[in-house]
Design an enzyme around this catalytic site. Sequence first.
Site, PDB file in Angstrom:
ATOM      1  N   CYS A  36     -27.378   8.921-113.810  1.00 51.05           N
ATOM      2  CA  CYS A  36     -26.270   8.904-114.684  1.00 51.05           C
ATOM      3  C   CYS A  36     -26.081  10.726-115.688  1.00 51.05           C
ATOM      4  CB  CYS A  36     -26.659   7.857-115.887  1.00 51.05           C
ATOM      5  SG  CYS A  36     -27.718   8.126-117.053  1.00 51.05           S
TER       6      CYS A  36
ATOM      7  N   CYS B 247     -33.493   4.483-118.154  1.00 47.30           N
ATOM      8  CA  CYS B 247     -33.144   5.294-119.010  1.00 47.30           C
ATOM      9  C   CYS B 247     -32.042   4.188-120.172  1.00 47.30           C
ATOM     10  CB  CYS B 247     -32.089   5.873-118.560  1.00 47.30           C
ATOM     11  SG  CYS B 247     -30.301   7.068-118.957  1.00 47.30           S
TER      12      CYS B 247
ATOM     13  N   CYS C 203     -32.128  11.495-115.706  1.00 45.04           N
ATOM     14  CA  CYS C 203     -32.120  10.759-114.681  1.00 45.04           C
ATOM     15  C   CYS C 203     -30.639  10.533-113.642  1.00 45.04           C
ATOM     16  CB  CYS C 203     -30.959  10.160-116.022  1.00 45.04           C
ATOM     17  SG  CYS C 203     -30.709   8.562-115.182  1.00 45.04           S
TER      18      CYS C 203
ATOM     19  N   CYS D 179     -28.007   4.011-118.744  1.00 41.97           N
ATOM     20  CA  CYS D 179     -27.601   3.749-117.606  1.00 41.97           C
ATOM     21  C   CYS D 179     -28.685   2.189-116.949  1.00 41.97           C
ATOM     22  CB  CYS D 179     -27.405   4.545-116.776  1.00 41.97           C
ATOM     23  SG  CYS D 179     -28.336   5.037-115.609  1.00 41.97           S
TER      24      CYS D 179
ATOM     25  N   CYS E 299     -42.383  15.790-119.680  1.00 41.51           N
ATOM     26  CA  CYS E 299     -42.241  15.328-121.493  1.00 41.51           C
ATOM     27  C   CYS E 299     -41.158  15.021-122.081  1.00 41.51           C
ATOM     28  CB  CYS E 299     -42.423  17.272-122.028  1.00 41.51           C
ATOM     29  SG  CYS E 299     -42.434  16.520-124.141  1.00 41.51           S
TER      30      CYS E 299
END
Length: 117
Positions: free
Chosen positions: A85, A36, A82, A39, A106
């Site tokens: 976060c 991510c 995510c 984070c 995607c």
Amino acid sequence: MRKLTQQESFILLEKGTEPPFSGEYWNHFEKGVYCCKQCDSMLFDWQSKFHSGCGWPSFDDCIQGAIKQVLDADGKRIEILCANCGGHLGHVFFNEGYTHKNTRHCVNSLALQFKKV
């Protein structure tokens, strides 16, 4: 948490989408892990990445527990976030026949940070 650029904030915080074929990872196939951008949590392993031709990075699996799925505001698609976060990553699609797992995460390149193994 990492400080995001305006474009990254548009994707991760405002649930935006980058134009197809514009992100650095749509056609990227090195060994490593995709994390991510906000984070740094590990999201996708390079082995689950495949070429779908859609213009965004596509993965047929995620790292266990890394992704949260919620019904999109349009009520039709499934948004992926995510799990750490809550940053918007993209959408997940099923039963398209691209891989034996029949799943396509995607993902916006701007939501990801690649780390070589």
